[in-house]
Design a protein around this motif. Structure first.
Motif, short mmCIF file in Angstrom:
data_model
loop_
_atom_site.label_atom_id
_atom_site.label_comp_id
_atom_site.label_asym_id
_atom_site.label_seq_id
_atom_site.Cartn_x
_atom_site.Cartn_y
_atom_site.Cartn_z
N GLY A 73 0.79 -1.22 0.00
CA GLY A 73 0.00 0.00 0.00
C GLY A 73 0.82 1.28 0.00
N HIS A 74 2.14 1.15 0.00
CA HIS A 74 3.03 2.32 0.01
C HIS A 74 4.07 2.17 -1.10
CE1 HIS A 74 1.61 3.87 3.89
NE2 HIS A 74 1.56 2.59 4.26
N LYS A 75 4.36 3.27 -1.74
CA LYS A 75 5.42 3.28 -2.75
C LYS A 75 6.68 3.87 -2.12
CE LYS A 75 6.64 4.99 -7.28
NZ LYS A 75 6.28 5.83 -8.42
N ILE A 76 7.80 3.21 -2.35
CA ILE A 76 9.07 3.75 -1.87
C ILE A 76 9.49 4.86 -2.82
CG2 ILE A 76 11.52 3.25 -1.47
CD1 ILE A 76 10.66 0.45 -0.55
N LEU A 77 9.60 6.06 -2.28
CA LEU A 77 9.92 7.23 -3.09
C LEU A 77 11.42 7.50 -3.17
CD1 LEU A 77 7.14 9.59 -1.70
CD2 LEU A 77 7.06 8.18 -3.78
N GLU A 78 12.12 7.12 -2.10
CA GLU A 78 13.56 7.41 -2.04
C GLU A 78 14.24 6.43 -1.10
OE1 GLU A 78 16.46 11.17 -0.79
OE2 GLU A 78 14.30 11.39 -0.70
N TYR A 79 15.41 5.97 -1.51
CA TYR A 79 16.24 5.12 -0.66
C TYR A 79 17.30 6.01 -0.01
CZ TYR A 79 14.13 1.02 -2.80
OH TYR A 79 13.23 0.07 -3.21
N LYS A 80 17.32 6.03 1.32
CA LYS A 80 18.26 6.87 2.05
C LYS A 80 19.58 6.16 2.33
CE LYS A 80 16.00 10.70 2.68
NZ LYS A 80 16.57 11.99 2.27
N GLY A 81 19.54 4.84 2.48
CA GLY A 81 20.76 4.09 2.75
C GLY A 81 20.58 3.05 3.84
N VAL A 82 21.63 2.31 4.06
CA VAL A 82 21.62 1.25 5.07
C VAL A 82 21.74 1.86 6.46
CG1 VAL A 82 22.87 -0.76 5.95
CG2 VAL A 82 22.61 -0.43 3.48
N VAL A 83 20.94 1.34 7.38
CA VAL A 83 21.02 1.73 8.78
C VAL A 83 21.23 0.47 9.61
CG1 VAL A 83 19.73 3.89 8.72
CG2 VAL A 83 18.49 1.74 8.90
#
Length: 105
Positions: free
Chosen positions: A11-21
């Motif tokens: 139900g959600h689209k990933i708009l941006e990948y920030k990085g590994v945490v």
């Protein structure tokens, strides 16, 4: 913040990948826990004192990872995985690590 082991969030689209945490927590079990755990090793059963230590480690690691993701501007973490290691000469030190990918949804 949504935190999930799956690579996507229904139900959600990933708009941006920030990085590994990630986060690591190292916890020591005290001598009393070791003493009573040795009885459980011999006679069987759950070692609730160690279960509580592991639960504390998981929750603390998740909180630290979430704080790092928020600082990056993320609104969710996907692909989360846990790793638990036993350290120390007597195996009384536990390391809980967690990692995932911080994303904006």
């Amino acid at each position: 913040m949504i935190i999930t082991t799956t690579p996507t969030i229904e139900g959600h689209k990933i708009l941006e990948y920030k990085g590994v945490v990630s986060a690591e927590v190292i916890l020591g079990a005290n001598l009393a826990k070791d003493f009573f755990a040795s009885f459980r090793d011999t006679f069987g059963g759950r070692v609730r004192s160690y279960e509580r230590v592991l639960q504390e480690g998981r929750m603390t690691a998740l909180q630290e990872m979430e704080a790092d993701a928020r600082a990056m501007g993320a609104t969710a973490i996907v692909g989360v995985g846990f790793n638990i290691e036993v350290l120390g000469e007597r195996g009384s030190i536990l390391m809980v690590s967690v990692s995932g990918t911080a994303v904006v949804i």
